[in-house]
Write a protein that holds these residues in place. Sequence first.
Motif, mmCIF file in Angstrom:
data_model
loop_
_atom_site.group_PDB
_atom_site.id
_atom_site.type_symbol
_atom_site.label_atom_id
_atom_site.label_comp_id
_atom_site.label_asym_id
_atom_site.label_seq_id
_atom_site.Cartn_x
_atom_site.Cartn_y
_atom_site.Cartn_z
ATOM 1 N N ALA A 180 25.600 77.552 55.269
ATOM 2 C CA ALA A 180 24.715 77.149 54.175
ATOM 3 C C ALA A 180 25.339 77.492 52.830
ATOM 4 O O ALA A 180 25.806 78.608 52.616
ATOM 5 C CB ALA A 180 23.362 77.845 54.322
ATOM 6 N N GLY A 181 25.360 76.508 51.921
ATOM 7 C CA GLY A 181 25.908 76.719 50.589
ATOM 8 C C GLY A 181 27.421 76.796 50.545
ATOM 9 O O GLY A 181 27.998 77.009 49.472
ATOM 10 N N GLN A 182 28.094 76.618 51.694
ATOM 11 C CA GLN A 182 29.546 76.733 51.761
ATOM 12 C C GLN A 182 30.212 75.370 51.600
ATOM 13 O O GLN A 182 29.585 74.325 51.743
ATOM 14 C CB GLN A 182 29.960 77.347 53.102
ATOM 15 N N CYS A 183 31.503 75.399 51.326
ATOM 16 C CA CYS A 183 32.298 74.178 51.254
ATOM 17 C C CYS A 183 32.854 73.892 52.646
ATOM 18 O O CYS A 183 33.650 74.681 53.164
ATOM 19 C CB CYS A 183 33.434 74.330 50.246
ATOM 20 N N GLU A 184 32.423 72.818 53.242
ATOM 21 C CA GLU A 184 32.824 72.470 54.595
ATOM 22 C C GLU A 184 33.624 71.168 54.584
ATOM 23 O O GLU A 184 33.282 70.222 53.876
ATOM 24 C CB GLU A 184 31.603 72.300 55.507
ATOM 25 N N MET A 185 34.680 71.126 55.404
ATOM 26 C CA MET A 185 35.512 69.936 55.475
ATOM 27 C C MET A 185 34.956 68.943 56.492
ATOM 28 O O MET A 185 34.643 69.303 57.619
ATOM 29 C CB MET A 185 36.945 70.297 55.860
ATOM 30 N N PHE A 186 34.826 67.700 56.077
ATOM 31 C CA PHE A 186 34.476 66.593 56.955
ATOM 32 C C PHE A 186 35.657 65.619 56.957
ATOM 33 O O PHE A 186 36.396 65.525 55.974
ATOM 34 C CB PHE A 186 33.234 65.859 56.454
ATOM 35 N N THR A 187 35.815 64.895 58.048
ATOM 36 C CA THR A 187 36.864 63.885 58.139
ATOM 37 C C THR A 187 36.222 62.536 58.397
ATOM 38 O O THR A 187 35.361 62.402 59.274
ATOM 39 C CB THR A 187 37.864 64.207 59.260
ATOM 40 N N VAL A 188 36.635 61.545 57.621
ATOM 41 C CA VAL A 188 36.191 60.168 57.841
ATOM 42 C C VAL A 188 37.348 59.406 58.476
ATOM 43 O O VAL A 188 38.451 59.365 57.927
ATOM 44 C CB VAL A 188 35.744 59.501 56.535
ATOM 45 N N PHE A 189 37.097 58.841 59.662
ATOM 46 C CA PHE A 189 38.116 58.133 60.428
ATOM 47 C C PHE A 189 37.879 56.631 60.367
ATOM 48 O O PHE A 189 36.732 56.174 60.331
ATOM 49 C CB PHE A 189 38.080 58.560 61.904
ATOM 50 N N VAL A 190 38.965 55.882 60.385
ATOM 51 C CA VAL A 190 38.898 54.436 60.592
ATOM 52 C C VAL A 190 39.005 54.184 62.092
ATOM 53 O O VAL A 190 39.894 54.724 62.758
ATOM 54 C CB VAL A 190 40.045 53.713 59.854
ATOM 55 N N THR A 191 38.103 53.388 62.653
ATOM 56 C CA THR A 191 38.127 53.092 64.083
ATOM 57 C C THR A 191 38.043 51.584 64.301
ATOM 58 O O THR A 191 37.653 50.828 63.400
ATOM 59 C CB THR A 191 36.965 53.772 64.834
ATOM 60 N N ASP A 192 38.393 51.167 65.517
ATOM 61 C CA ASP A 192 38.157 49.774 65.880
ATOM 62 C C ASP A 192 36.711 49.635 66.345
ATOM 63 O O ASP A 192 35.923 50.588 66.282
ATOM 64 C CB ASP A 192 39.165 49.299 66.934
ATOM 65 N N ALA A 193 36.348 48.462 66.801
ATOM 66 C CA ALA A 193 34.951 48.215 67.183
ATOM 67 C C ALA A 193 34.497 49.080 68.344
ATOM 68 O O ALA A 193 33.308 49.314 68.525
ATOM 69 C CB ALA A 193 34.763 46.738 67.533
ATOM 70 N N ASN A 194 35.462 49.601 69.123
ATOM 71 C CA ASN A 194 35.126 50.415 70.288
ATOM 72 C C ASN A 194 35.217 51.911 70.029
ATOM 73 O O ASN A 194 35.106 52.711 70.951
ATOM 74 C CB ASN A 194 36.041 50.048 71.458
ATOM 75 N N GLY A 195 35.462 52.296 68.786
ATOM 76 C CA GLY A 195 35.515 53.710 68.449
ATOM 77 C C GLY A 195 36.875 54.349 68.574
ATOM 78 O O GLY A 195 37.011 55.562 68.390
ATOM 79 N N ASN A 196 37.926 53.576 68.866
ATOM 80 C CA ASN A 196 39.275 54.129 68.928
ATOM 81 C C ASN A 196 39.843 54.264 67.525
ATOM 82 O O ASN A 196 39.712 53.356 66.698
ATOM 83 C CB ASN A 196 40.195 53.217 69.758
ATOM 84 N N GLU A 197 40.476 55.384 67.251
ATOM 85 C CA GLU A 197 41.032 55.612 65.920
ATOM 86 C C GLU A 197 42.167 54.632 65.644
ATOM 87 O O GLU A 197 43.013 54.377 66.491
ATOM 88 C CB GLU A 197 41.532 57.047 65.796
ATOM 89 N N THR A 198 42.180 54.079 64.441
ATOM 90 C CA THR A 198 43.204 53.127 64.039
ATOM 91 C C THR A 198 43.416 53.272 62.540
ATOM 92 O O THR A 198 42.961 54.234 61.933
ATOM 93 C CB THR A 198 42.794 51.692 64.439
ATOM 94 N N SER A 199 44.104 52.350 61.915
ATOM 95 C CA SER A 199 44.329 52.396 60.473
ATOM 96 C C SER A 199 43.839 51.111 59.849
ATOM 97 O O SER A 199 43.692 50.082 60.519
ATOM 98 C CB SER A 199 45.818 52.614 60.159
ATOM 99 N N THR A 200 43.579 51.174 58.546
ATOM 100 C CA THR A 200 43.057 50.020 57.840
ATOM 101 C C THR A 200 44.162 49.339 57.053
ATOM 102 O O THR A 200 45.014 50.005 56.454
ATOM 103 C CB THR A 200 41.911 50.428 56.889
ATOM 104 N N GLY A 201 44.171 48.006 57.064
ATOM 105 C CA GLY A 201 45.197 47.270 56.340
ATOM 106 C C GLY A 201 44.964 47.238 54.849
ATOM 107 O O GLY A 201 45.893 47.026 54.070
ATOM 108 N N THR A 202 43.719 47.443 54.439
ATOM 109 C CA THR A 202 43.381 47.479 53.011
ATOM 110 C C THR A 202 42.623 48.768 52.721
ATOM 111 O O THR A 202 42.083 49.407 53.615
ATOM 112 C CB THR A 202 42.507 46.275 52.630
ATOM 113 N N ALA A 203 42.589 49.138 51.463
ATOM 114 C CA ALA A 203 41.881 50.353 51.071
ATOM 115 C C ALA A 203 40.396 50.229 51.405
ATOM 116 O O ALA A 203 39.806 49.158 51.284
ATOM 117 C CB ALA A 203 42.069 50.614 49.588
ATOM 118 N N ALA A 204 39.796 51.321 51.838
ATOM 119 C CA ALA A 204 38.378 51.343 52.212
ATOM 120 C C ALA A 204 37.674 52.447 51.432
ATOM 121 O O ALA A 204 38.095 53.602 51.459
ATOM 122 C CB ALA A 204 38.218 51.565 53.712
ATOM 123 N N THR A 205 36.618 52.096 50.734
ATOM 124 C CA THR A 205 35.861 53.052 49.923
ATOM 125 C C THR A 205 34.548 53.397 50.626
ATOM 126 O O THR A 205 33.905 52.529 51.211
ATOM 127 C CB THR A 205 35.566 52.467 48.532
#
Length: 642
Positions: A180-205
Amino acid sequence: MVNVTCKPLLLLIAATTFLAGCEDPAVSVSTLGRKLAAPVLTSSSPFDQDMDTQNYVEITGTCDPRVGPVVISFDDINYHSAPTSPDTSNTTLGSVTNDNDCSDGKFDIYVTAADLLSIWGITVNSDSSSVDNIYIKGSTFFGDTRTLTIPDPKKGSGENVGSAAKLALRKIFPKDFGGAGQCEMFTVFVTDANGNETSTGTAATFSVNPPAGTSISTYKSIADCSSSYSPQTSFTIAANKSQLQIYVKMPTTPIDTVLGFTVTSLSGGLTASTAATPVTLRDPASSHRFISMTDAPGTLYKNVCYPITLQRLDYNKTSGSMTDSISLALAPSDAKLLFYTADDCNSSSKTSSVFFASYVSQSKIYVRYEPGNTTSTTNFTKVEVNYTVSDANYDNPSFPVRVDLSSKTTIANVDFWGPTTVSRSYCSPYTVVTANGNWTPVPADKDYTFNFSSGSTVAGLEFYSDSNCTNALSSLVVTQGAVMSKVYVKSSAGQNSTSVITMTTTGMNTVSRDVSVSVVATGFGFETATSYTLVKGSCNYVMLTLNDYAGIIPALNPINLAFSNSSGAAAGDVTLYTDPSCSSTAVAENVYAPIAPYNSNQYKFYIKLSSSYSGSSLSLIFNGTGLLTLPIMYGNFSVTGP
């Protein structure tokens, strides 16, 4: 499937004539000879649903409306449609109907344990009926669609990754818990439609949303978050990248409650996962603790011995006050992942427990995945390292481990990794490895000499061989047989900056890593002509020195400074100037003025106090911005004069 031989070719020509006369332009002769797109999964993966407990999984998705029935296979050989009325024995489903037809562009199928046995011949909970992938495709009279392959994340080969489709938010350190009140790291992943991690060809905001009834602030770095500097409302994953770490200043309440965080896709053509990321909020002042696994590679290669460090932490992310002794019982989800106390993983040092004595916060052990004589049909497998702690105050988030089961043993790449943000004068470790064609760290086949350089002089990055950053180096020798080696980086910068660390070695790939240098002033000091005294009616100089835990921060660039008074002085009684005669434009309260460096360590500005001011002291509060993070600065001055 349409197989064209000499005789059926006449049928194909007839079919072509028929299709050319159809009124629906969507079905045309151009479709012949190529496959329609595979169905797309919209539900969670069946492997993430609890078949063992509920005796069914629900599979929903979208598909081309030209497709007829959707068919399912568990071996990519025997495909069957699910029955219109599934056998719901031993489930809580009641009466449901399967929608196998894609005429409306979607499907909704319940696969029950009873149907698995009667139609596909698969028994739930049977070790002899292991399923690595689920295959789904559509059937048409002119051929099948492409196949949607859903891999078991615990067994998947990682070879069925599709194009970027979604953004997924995960809480990793510690997994699913936060202070509580702490700085915690979260990670946002790019995935395909099935949830497998992949990369994006264009920038994603994207942006990260707080749980209902709470508020959060989000930041680019731990330094910004710790000082509440420059909160961000959105973030961007660069083109051709797969993930981004951000930092969240957590809510302070409700304690010991599971909160749900979500991500919103703002641009880039990706959809956001609808499932909230659960995080249990702990009070950092409480007795709750957790175990972290550090200094470990992201992927292990089979039969290679790797060091890992287990560390016990409180929810302030510190190891203080660990006065108790505890023991850990390790229970990986795959028994072939073994632990040892010796650095060569010899059989006599095998262990399944770790003991922490009083006041001891870290323990180094060794891990090796031993497949034995079994032949793997996949290139990778995933293992969850579960554990229990003798003290009930310890939470037990699991550690995910990925294992490379391929036959790739030749050194094909070199790599290094470490923090993407370093703090000034802090000694930060980076790991250097030799890797196979899958980028999995494997033992060096010979001695390698690695050379390091920084792309920015402003960042002041320097390289060392020791964790105290006392022995400087420009090159590091990794000896034959080494699996993971260390180089340490320290910055002497006086301002926030960015740089690129480049690692080279003869005959191998060049590796570059972007690094941000964070400079955060945690302390300050004021100096006047007479110690902390201002003379009414005079132009009083004030010297400002900034420092952090390592000492004085060099004054390299102008800062912007604004003041307010908390002594009840009337408006206009106190003004700030940038020149020694106080003849330039006066700067009033809460207005920022540019203050140039006076010398290599200090900034100089001027305060003029009205002769009508009746107080004997003056308290000023200074706020500043610039190419470093400044603290709130309090100045308490004595007042003299007529």
